[in-house]
Write an enzyme that holds these catalytic residues in place. Structure first.
Site, mmCIF file in Angstrom:
data_model
loop_
_atom_site.group_PDB
_atom_site.id
_atom_site.type_symbol
_atom_site.label_atom_id
_atom_site.label_comp_id
_atom_site.label_asym_id
_atom_site.label_seq_id
_atom_site.Cartn_x
_atom_site.Cartn_y
_atom_site.Cartn_z
ATOM 1 N N GLY A 60 -3.952 0.315 -9.539
ATOM 2 C CA GLY A 60 -3.202 -0.484 -8.377
ATOM 3 C C GLY A 60 -4.395 -0.962 -7.326
ATOM 4 O O GLY A 60 -5.463 -1.033 -7.614
ATOM 5 N N VAL A 61 -3.704 -0.913 -6.206
ATOM 6 C CA VAL A 61 -4.878 -1.422 -5.026
ATOM 7 C C VAL A 61 -5.784 0.021 -4.884
ATOM 8 O O VAL A 61 -6.960 -0.443 -4.403
ATOM 9 C CB VAL A 61 -4.013 -1.329 -3.645
ATOM 10 N N ASP A 62 -5.415 1.091 -5.103
ATOM 11 C CA ASP A 62 -6.417 2.347 -5.085
ATOM 12 C C ASP A 62 -7.544 2.055 -5.948
ATOM 13 O O ASP A 62 -8.488 2.249 -5.522
ATOM 14 C CB ASP A 62 -5.505 3.479 -5.331
ATOM 15 N N ASN A 83 -2.828 8.307 -4.200
ATOM 16 C CA ASN A 83 -2.012 9.518 -4.653
ATOM 17 C C ASN A 83 -2.520 10.794 -3.686
ATOM 18 O O ASN A 83 -3.703 10.631 -3.201
ATOM 19 C CB ASN A 83 -1.911 9.523 -5.916
ATOM 20 N N GLY A 99 4.552 -0.821 -5.689
ATOM 21 C CA GLY A 99 3.936 -0.951 -6.799
ATOM 22 C C GLY A 99 4.476 0.074 -7.908
ATOM 23 O O GLY A 99 5.623 0.252 -7.894
ATOM 24 N N VAL A 100 3.475 0.717 -8.182
ATOM 25 C CA VAL A 100 3.828 2.105 -9.082
ATOM 26 C C VAL A 100 5.009 3.050 -8.473
ATOM 27 O O VAL A 100 5.473 3.289 -9.075
ATOM 28 C CB VAL A 100 2.342 2.760 -9.366
ATOM 29 N N TYR A 101 4.838 3.047 -7.307
ATOM 30 C CA TYR A 101 5.988 3.934 -6.657
ATOM 31 C C TYR A 101 7.258 3.519 -6.528
ATOM 32 O O TYR A 101 8.062 4.148 -6.256
ATOM 33 C CB TYR A 101 5.301 4.636 -5.284
ATOM 34 N N ASP A 110 -6.853 -10.405 -2.377
ATOM 35 C CA ASP A 110 -7.608 -9.134 -2.557
ATOM 36 C C ASP A 110 -7.887 -8.229 -1.376
ATOM 37 O O ASP A 110 -8.984 -8.643 -0.574
ATOM 38 C CB ASP A 110 -8.674 -9.152 -3.535
#
Ligand code: APR
Length: 165
Positions: free
Chosen positions: A32-34, A24, A121-123, A10
């Site tokens: 996510g990591v953000d 973003n 990830g999301v992107y 982590d």
């Protein structure tokens, strides 16, 4: 000479001068990591991000790390490309993320830095190609940073980053 190593875990537990978040454009935080970094750093991170955002894809900006434990002093926010099939300059934008984070790290005097696998990830950026871009860009960008830790949150990412090293 910059040492680059792959570690699992982590990123909010990393003991480095600065950690990179996959943000973003608003810099107000997300999932996510953000999300993990914003939770660990506290609400002031979103306030600081919101004050200097928006940040375009491929760019990077630094803020203090607020409630993150020492030695982390800075969070470097970078915005990866949303994967749209690979013919929209995504590789160049991702390379720019890694390059700009090193440049910002030099500006703030960070000598150790931890990266997540930006945009994978999301992107939706293919993680094998992203790993190769990360390693080749970090190796080819001159910097005062002495230690770079590529933090993998899952085994596939760890194996791909190790293969790219
Ligand atoms: N530590 C390290 N890596 C992590 C952690 C963590 N605590 N949590 C997630 N990751 C990994 C994911 O497994 C993935 O490999 O970070 C990588 C990047 O995934 P995302 O966080 O989804 O980032 P990205 O694909 O760049 O998408 C960014 O998602 O959270 C929102 O606000 C963010 O809109 C932005 C978008």
């Amino acid at each position: 000479m910059t040492v680059i190593e792959v570690v699992s875990g982590d990123i909010t537990r990393e003991r480095v001068d600065a950690i990179v978040t996959a943000a973003n454009e608003s810099l107000l935080g997300g999932g996510g990591v953000d999300g993990a970094i914003h939770r660990a750093a506290g609400p002031r991170l979103a306030e600081a991000g919101g004050a200097i955002g928006p940040c375009p894809p491929g760019e990077a900006v630094a803020t203090p790390a607020f409630d993150l434990d020492p030695p982390v002093r800075h969070v470097i926010h970078t915005v990866g490309p949303v994967w749209e099939g690979g013919n929209h300059g995504e590789a160049e934008v991702l390379a720019s993320c890694y390059r700009r984070c090193l440049e910002i790290a030099d500006q703030i005097g960070a000598r150790s830095l931890a990266f997540p696998a930006i945009a994978t990830g999301v992107y939706g950026f293919p993680p094998d190609q992203a790993a190769r871009i990360a390693v080749s860009t970090l190796r080819s960008t001159p910097s005062e940073v002495e230690r770079i830790r590529l933090v993998a949150f899952d085994e596939q990412t760890r194996d791909l980053l190790n293969a790219a090293l």
